[in-house]
Design a protein around this motif. Structure first.
Motif, mmCIF file in Angstrom:
data_model
loop_
_atom_site.group_PDB
_atom_site.id
_atom_site.type_symbol
_atom_site.label_atom_id
_atom_site.label_comp_id
_atom_site.label_asym_id
_atom_site.label_seq_id
_atom_site.Cartn_x
_atom_site.Cartn_y
_atom_site.Cartn_z
ATOM 1 N N ILE A 165 -55.953 -67.352 -2.213
ATOM 2 C CA ILE A 165 -55.098 -66.601 -1.289
ATOM 3 C C ILE A 165 -53.652 -67.076 -1.413
ATOM 4 C CG2 ILE A 165 -54.589 -66.198 1.147
ATOM 5 C CD1 ILE A 165 -57.648 -66.352 1.625
ATOM 6 N N GLU A 169 -50.226 -65.118 -2.393
ATOM 7 C CA GLU A 169 -49.012 -65.160 -1.578
ATOM 8 C C GLU A 169 -47.802 -65.592 -2.406
ATOM 9 O OE1 GLU A 169 -50.316 -67.710 1.554
ATOM 10 O OE2 GLU A 169 -51.033 -66.054 2.800
ATOM 11 N N LYS A 180 -51.362 -59.044 2.565
ATOM 12 C CA LYS A 180 -52.335 -58.182 3.250
ATOM 13 C C LYS A 180 -52.126 -56.713 2.933
ATOM 14 C CE LYS A 180 -49.626 -57.927 7.555
ATOM 15 N NZ LYS A 180 -49.329 -56.482 7.466
ATOM 16 N N ALA A 183 -53.522 -56.572 -1.211
ATOM 17 C CA ALA A 183 -54.735 -57.236 -1.689
ATOM 18 C C ALA A 183 -55.919 -56.274 -1.736
ATOM 19 C CB ALA A 183 -55.069 -58.421 -0.795
ATOM 20 N N TRP A 185 -59.751 -57.014 -1.872
ATOM 21 C CA TRP A 185 -60.612 -58.184 -1.738
ATOM 22 C C TRP A 185 -61.940 -58.026 -2.473
ATOM 23 C CZ3 TRP A 185 -57.622 -61.867 -0.357
ATOM 24 C CH2 TRP A 185 -56.601 -61.676 0.589
#
Length: 264
Positions: A165, A169, A180, A183, A185
């Protein structure tokens, strides 16, 4: 430095204890474990065949008088330690991952009363990689797709890893975007074509892998990969000691490993 270790009977806790007793500028002051653990009341260095005189305890009053605690446990445990550290004026090194938004807010609020270094990964090499990723993402910001692949041992309970993560970033920081918002996932079924400007994540679990991370910048005709592989947990212990030295003399503030290493 009078150092307390959380999760003293775990793999990382023992690695930290070994690093502390080997450091000429550090003293093992306290060792903590959860109530009910078989380790409670035993000597913290018994696993090394030595007696330190420091008994593993569950009572957080053992923190009274420590300079700093190094905590690589789980969010619920770390947040309990956070409360005690504020009460006793003990600084914190937090390597715990998996905090929710409320947990992260609690750490930030506590940094107004004590000094905290928190990081998804305490490795010096990984934190250098974060800086390299910022540079790479700034250059490879057109015509390149970004994918992040990580693998850890089968006992890891959160996915993707905190380090993965943080790598995402680092990339989105160079793009001036929020992770967010870009992404992806997971992928399953008929997903359609990959959307430009997104970052895909893949988490692999198995065996005893300590931590492998690769960020792929895939363009037309070439691919750039930035990889870090951990082969020994001592890298996290040594990075944590470096963070503890950084906090010496500080009474408040929220820092990360880039602060510790002078990379900001």
């Amino acid at each position: 430095m009078k150092i307390a270790i959380a999760g003293a009977s775990g793999r990382m806790g023992r690695m930290l204890i070994e690093a502390v007793i080997a450091a000429p500028d550090a003293q093992l002051f306290a060792a903590l474990d959860r109530a009910g653990s078989d380790s409670i009341g035993t000597d913290a260095t018994a696993f090394l065949g030595k007696n330190s005189g420091v008994l593993i305890a569950s009572d957080l009053a053992a923190l009274d008088g420590a300079d700093v605690i190094i905590d690589f446990t789980r969010p619920e445990g770390t947040l309990e330690h956070l409360k005690a550290c504020q009460a006793y004026g003990v600084n914190m090194i937090i390597g715990t991952t998996g905090f929710d938004e409320a947990g992260r807010a609690a750490v930030a609020a506590a940094s107004e009363k004590i000094a905290i270094v928190s990081a998804y990964n305490m490795s010096v090499g990984v934190n250098l990689v974060f800086k390299l990723l910022e540079i790479a993402a700034g250059v490879l910001n057109q015509g390149y797709d970004v994918e992040i692949v990580e693998m850890h041992h089968k006992h890891k309970v959160d996915a993707p890893s905190g380090t993965a993560i943080a790598m995402g970033e680092a990339v989105t920081k160079a793009w001036d975007k929020a992770l967010k918002d870009v992404a992806v996932w997971s992928r399953e079924g008929i997903t359609g074509e990959r959307q430009d400007g997104t970052i895909g994540f893949a988490a692999l679990r198995g065996g005893d892998v300590i931590g492998d991370h690769t960020v792929v910048f895939a363009g037309a005709g070439e691919r750039v990969e930035v990889t870090h592989k951990a082969s020994n947990r001592t890298i996290y212990a040594q990075g944590s000691l470096r963070a503890a030295r950084f906090l010496a003399g500080k009474t408040a503030g929220h820092f990360n490993m880039k602060d510790v290493l002078g990379l900001n």
